[in-house]
Design an enzyme around this catalytic site. Sequence first.
Site, PDB file in Angstrom:
ATOM      1  N   GLY A 185      17.328  25.385  17.938  1.00  0.00           N
ATOM      2  CA  GLY A 185      16.353  24.407  18.410  1.00  0.00           C
ATOM      3  C   GLY A 185      15.763  23.619  17.253  1.00  0.00           C
ATOM      4  O   GLY A 185      15.523  22.421  17.349  1.00  0.00           O
ATOM      5  N   HIS A 186      15.504  24.309  16.163  1.00  0.00           N
ATOM      6  CA  HIS A 186      15.011  23.662  14.935  1.00  0.00           C
ATOM      7  C   HIS A 186      16.029  23.949  13.840  1.00  0.00           C
ATOM      8  O   HIS A 186      16.222  25.087  13.425  1.00  0.00           O
ATOM      9  CB  HIS A 186      13.648  24.226  14.549  1.00  0.00           C
ATOM     10  N   HIS A 264      12.274  14.560  15.910  1.00  0.00           N
ATOM     11  CA  HIS A 264      11.453  15.288  14.944  1.00  0.00           C
ATOM     12  C   HIS A 264      12.018  15.084  13.537  1.00  0.00           C
ATOM     13  O   HIS A 264      13.173  15.393  13.255  1.00  0.00           O
ATOM     14  CB  HIS A 264      11.449  16.762  15.316  1.00  0.00           C
ATOM     15  N   GLU A 316       5.723  14.516  15.883  1.00  0.00           N
ATOM     16  CA  GLU A 316       6.060  14.504  14.450  1.00  0.00           C
ATOM     17  C   GLU A 316       7.379  13.793  14.190  1.00  0.00           C
ATOM     18  O   GLU A 316       8.238  14.279  13.454  1.00  0.00           O
ATOM     19  CB  GLU A 316       6.131  15.948  13.918  1.00  0.00           C
ATOM     20  N   CYS A 412       3.532  25.205   7.471  1.00  0.00           N
ATOM     21  CA  CYS A 412       4.884  25.084   6.919  1.00  0.00           C
ATOM     22  C   CYS A 412       4.902  24.313   5.599  1.00  0.00           C
ATOM     23  O   CYS A 412       5.743  24.566   4.734  1.00  0.00           O
ATOM     24  CB  CYS A 412       5.803  24.415   7.935  1.00  0.00           C
TER      25      CYS A 412
END
Length: 639
Positions: A185-186, A264, A316, A412
Site C-alpha cells: 500500500g505504501h 501521495h 499529502e 516519519c
Amino acid sequence: MASRLREVPLSQVRVNDAFWSSRQKLMTDVTIPYMEKILRDEVEGAEKSNAIRNFRMAAKEESGEFYGMVFQDSDVAKWLEAAAYSLALKEDEGLRARIREIVALIGRAQQADGYLNTYFTVQDKVPRWSNLLECHELYCAGHMLEAAVALHESAGMDELLHIMLRFVDHIIDRYGEGKLEGIPGHQEIELALLRLYNVTGDVRHRDMALRFLNLRGQDPAFFKKNTPPAIAGICFGGYGMDPADNLYNQSDVPVREQTVARGHAVRQVYMLIGMADAAAKTGDTEMAEACRRMFENITNKQMYLTGAIGSSGHLEAFSTDYDLPPDRCYGETCASVAMVFFARKMLGLEMDGRYADQMELQLFNAALAGMQLDGQRYFYVNPLEVNPRITKLRNDSKHVLVERPKWHACACCPPNLARLITSLGGYLYSEDDGAVYSHLFVGSTAKTAHAEIKLETAYPWKGEVSYTLSACSGKPFVLSTHIPAHARNLRIAVNGEEIAPEIANGYCAIARAWQDGDKVEVRFDMPPRRVYANPLVRDAAGQAALARGPIVYCIEGVDNGRDLCCLRLPRENELREQPYNDALLGGVVAIEAEAIRETPTTSLYQETAPQGKSVTLRAIPYYAWSNRGENEMRVFIRE
C-alpha cells in the site's frame, strides 16, 4: 545490460566540511540522542511516541494497548539506521550498547514464523496481511530492513540482519513467485529488498522486489478487491483510504507506463527509487525510461523552487502540473529526503548533472529546512509563504505550522532527515572501471579503486573547490566532477595550469595518468540572482525569488517588518551580497537590496496606485527560517 557504475560506499568516505561536518556532529551529539529519548517518551512536552513500549508489549514484557500510528515501528527503524551511520562517523560504545538492547527487544517481539510488526502483534482487531492498502506492514518491514543493512554495513552489527532475514523469508513464502499476489500500500520494501540484495547476493531478494514492482498497476482494481469493508479504515482510527483511488498509490497503470507524478508524494518517489535501482541492476530499459519521464515531470512541472514536492495538503499529494501555491504547500520533509535518494539512484543509471543538481537543491533547501538549527525541533510541512495571522485561521492551511514543534504524532520526517545527513558521505562519489565521479562539493576524503581523493572547499558560501590525489593506481583514469548549473565564470586548473576541458551533461571530465600530489582546482562565481517561475505557475506571477549558489533565499518579518506582501523589489535594483556573518543563524551570507514598501490605505480598493517608501530588504537562506521566533516568511517577492 546492468549498469557498471557503482557508488563509493560510506565506509570509504570521510566528510570534513565547513558546512556539513557541524551538522553531522549535531546529529551524533544532539539529534540522535534526543530522538532516542523521544522514542522512549523521556522528553517533557513532546508528542508521545510509545514506539519502544509498543515493542515491549509485542514481546509480552508489558501489558497495554498499542499507541500511535499503524506504522509507529518505522520511527524506531529509521532511528536505528541513523544511529548506524552515527557510529560510522563517531564510535560511541554507549550508543552501540543501546542499539543492541533495542535490537534484542525487536528480536523478542518477532513471532515464531518470522513475522514482525507490533501493531498486529499487540492489537487483536485486524488479522495480519488482511489490509495491504492501509496497514503498512510491508512499509514497516522495508524500513526495518534498511536499518538492518545499515547496521551491517556501517557498524558491523548483524543481529538485526538475522532477524530481518527471517522476516523476509516469511514475506517471500507468502508473496513470492507462484504465491499470493501482493502490492504494498505504501511503497518502501521494494527499495529495501534491493539494498538487501547488495549484501546477500540472493536473487530471491532481488526478485521479490521486482515482483512487487511488476504487479503494481497490472490490476488497477487490486486494492478494491482486496480491502475487506469490515476493516477498511480501522488502522487509521476509522478514517479509511478509498480502495478505488488507485491514483493515490500509483497503482492505476503498470510502473513502466507511468508518465506523470500523482497521488501521495512520498509513495510516488519511494517507488521511483526502487525502480531506478532495479533498472540499474537488471538493465531494464523500459523501467529506466519511465524513471526519466517521472523525474522530468516532477522537477519541471510539479516542484517548488526550494525542491519541495506535494502541493496539496489533502492526502499529502501532488495535484497537477504548475499548481504550486506557496502558502498551502505541503512539501513534506520525507518527500524531499526521498528526492535525494531518487536522484542518487538515477546517477547509478547514468551520469547526468541534473541528478546531482537535484541532490544539491534538496540538501541545501527543502530537506534541511525540516530541522531547527539546534537539531531538536522539526517541520513536517515546508511552505514557501507563511503569515501566522492568516495561516492559523484558514482550514486549507491547517497543515502548515509557523514554528517547528519538538515532535509529531506522525513522526516519519525527523529520523528520515537524520539518516540522510549522517549518511551524506555515501552520496558524494561514484566510480566505474575507468573513472571517478564527484557529485557534490562536500569537503571529504574518498578511497576509490583508482586513487584516494581529498576534496577541500568553502562551498556553499564560496565557489572554491580543490581535489588532491594520492595513492594513485598508476593507470590512467578520468576524474569527472559535477559542475552545478548555477556556476558562472568557471575556471579549472590542473597543478596550477588552467585548462579548458569539455563539460558534458553537467560533468567536467579530466583524463590523464594521475600522479600522487596532483591537484585540480575548480573556481566559479556565485552572484546573487533572481529566479522566475514559469508563467503557468499562477501563484508566482509578477514575482521573483532570490538565490545564490545552491541556496534559495527567503525574507522574514524579523528582518523586514510585518506585512511582507507590501514589499516590492523593482527588477532593476541591484542585489548585494553581504559578507559571511558567523553570528547570524549559524553562519550565513545574506542578500540585501533596495525595495519599496507600499503603504496600506484605509480603503479596500482605490483608483490610484499605493504610495511607497524606499527600504532595505534583507533575505536569508530558506533553510534557516523560523529560527528566531514566530514571524512571517515568503520566498517569492513582488516585482
